[in-house]
Design an enzyme around this catalytic site. Structure first.
Site, mmCIF file in Angstrom:
data_model
loop_
_atom_site.group_PDB
_atom_site.id
_atom_site.type_symbol
_atom_site.label_atom_id
_atom_site.label_comp_id
_atom_site.label_asym_id
_atom_site.label_seq_id
_atom_site.Cartn_x
_atom_site.Cartn_y
_atom_site.Cartn_z
ATOM 1 N N SER A 148 -2.197 -12.624 3.862
ATOM 2 C CA SER A 148 -2.117 -11.360 3.120
ATOM 3 C C SER A 148 -3.093 -10.345 3.694
ATOM 4 O O SER A 148 -4.309 -10.557 3.660
ATOM 5 C CB SER A 148 -2.428 -11.601 1.640
ATOM 6 O OG SER A 148 -1.455 -12.449 1.063
ATOM 7 N N ARG A 194 -10.893 -11.456 -4.978
ATOM 8 C CA ARG A 194 -11.203 -11.402 -3.549
ATOM 9 C C ARG A 194 -12.593 -10.807 -3.307
ATOM 10 O O ARG A 194 -12.833 -10.154 -2.301
ATOM 11 C CB ARG A 194 -10.145 -10.603 -2.780
ATOM 12 C CG ARG A 194 -8.735 -11.131 -2.940
ATOM 13 C CD ARG A 194 -8.564 -12.544 -2.413
ATOM 14 N NE ARG A 194 -7.203 -12.998 -2.588
ATOM 15 C CZ ARG A 194 -6.768 -13.667 -3.664
ATOM 16 N NH1 ARG A 194 -7.601 -13.982 -4.633
ATOM 17 N NH2 ARG A 194 -5.506 -14.047 -3.754
ATOM 18 N N GLU A 206 -7.428 -6.581 2.691
ATOM 19 C CA GLU A 206 -8.146 -7.801 2.357
ATOM 20 C C GLU A 206 -8.858 -8.369 3.577
ATOM 21 O O GLU A 206 -9.872 -9.054 3.461
ATOM 22 C CB GLU A 206 -7.141 -8.840 1.802
ATOM 23 C CG GLU A 206 -7.751 -10.131 1.349
ATOM 24 C CD GLU A 206 -6.716 -11.024 0.675
ATOM 25 O OE1 GLU A 206 -6.802 -12.243 0.860
ATOM 26 O OE2 GLU A 206 -5.834 -10.509 -0.037
#
Length: 336
Positions: A235, A163, A332
């Site tokens: 998420s 990520r 995130e």
């Protein structure tokens, strides 16, 4: 060609459906649009808002938001097996996956149903079910705001990680991604070793592109809420990367704890969803926000919530995991 909005309502432009406004929002198609836009000077505050699927607004945005809208997909090279494809930043990512599957091109089928635009894929290095965008990205085309020129960055210099990418760090606020070049293949390369993918694919008759895509879509739909029904950003938390000794200690204490290899030597990846669940926060609700009952990684807007309410819940989840396991889980989602 550009289209400009003043005091733009962002409630329909972010998947959390938070009701904030932007002082100025411009939809653009080409690099020339960007060049003309910045000719008058670079605003003090600006950023790209693509699909709005990985952002949480906690207040009105007092700068300029740029949204790519060009949606061209073109094959630039085809040697019969390997196929290179140039994808405009405004293409919906899942539309690209469907485009590839229809043409028998392998490489991104595991990334089915990930919301967002293609231009955002390298920024976040999107990933799911054992695959990441970096596995197929070869180059990223971008407009340099400072110089007014177009640049192409090879994947090797994108600093892709879990990520992570250079676009979230050294190049943040300096470039606008206009297109992504990816490499796909006609040679079957199924990746079925993550979660329930192999079982779901077998139930559909085996590892074809279509079966893999449909299996992953089915899995995601059972776990993730539809943003049209419940505001969310998918998420909200990253899976934490910890030192191997820490992972081994936790595995001894919790034998059923999922554990995955990490790219960094001496590290291991934990499942944030499992940690949140075992910390007692799965399905937890507080006012107008909650932790989704089927996927603990997902925070949801139950109706009319503010960004501040979502953040308050996120902090509570992080504290619960830290108190139970001594592990930090990072967000995130891009919080503004």
């Amino acid at each position: 060609m550009t289209k400009e909005f003043q005091q733009a309502d962002l409630s329909g432009r972010n998947s959390f459906h938070v009701k904030q406004r932007a002082a100025r929002l411009v939809e653009f198609e080409t690099a020339d649009d960007l060049r003309a836009l910045f000719a008058a000077g670079i605003p003090d505050r600006w950023m790209v808002l693509a699909g709005g699927n990985n952002v949480l607004f906690t207040c009105d945005y007092d700068g300029l938001l740029l949204t790519p809208v060009s949606q061209k997909i073109e094959v630039t090279e085809d040697d019969g097996e390997r196929v290179r494809v140039r994808v405009d930043a405004g293409v919906e990512w899942d539309d690209l996956v469907e485009w590839a599957v229809r043409r028998g091109l392998w490489g991104i089928e595991n990334l089915s149903l990930i919301p967002g635009k293609a231009g955002a894929a390298p920024v976040q290095n999107i990933g799911a079910y054992g695959r990441e965008a970096k596995d197929v990205i070869e180059r990223v085309e971008m407009y340099c705001v400072e110089s007014g020129s177009m640049l192409t960055l090879d994947a090797a210099h994108c600093e892709f990680g879990y990520r992570e990418s250079v676009f979230k760090h050294a190049l943040k606020g300096r470039v606008v991604i206009t297109a992504v070049e990816i490499a796909l293949t006609r040679t079957p390369q199924p990746h079925l070793g993550y979660g329930d993918v192999e079982r779901e694919v077998a139930a559909r008759g085996g590892a074809t592109l279509r079966n893999i895509r449909e299996a992953i879509i089915a899995i995601r739909r059972t776990k993730l809420p539809d943003t049209a029904e419940l505001g969310n950003a998918g998420s909200f938390f990253k899976n934490p990367i910890v030192d191997q000794p820490v992972a081994e200690r936790l595995k001894t204490e919790w034998p059923d704890m999922p554990l995955y290899p990490a790219q960094e030597p001496g590290k291991a990846k934990l499942a944030a969803g499992w940690l949140i669940d075992k910390a007692g926060m799965k399905g937890y609700r507080e006012g107008r926000v909650g932790v989704h009952e089927r996927q603990a990684l997902v925070l949801v807007n139950l109706g009319g919530a503010t960004g501040g309410e979502v953040i308050a819940l996120a902090r509570k989840v992080q504290t619960a995991v830290r108190d139970r396991f001594g592990v930090e889980i990072d967000t995130e989602v891009n919080i503004l």
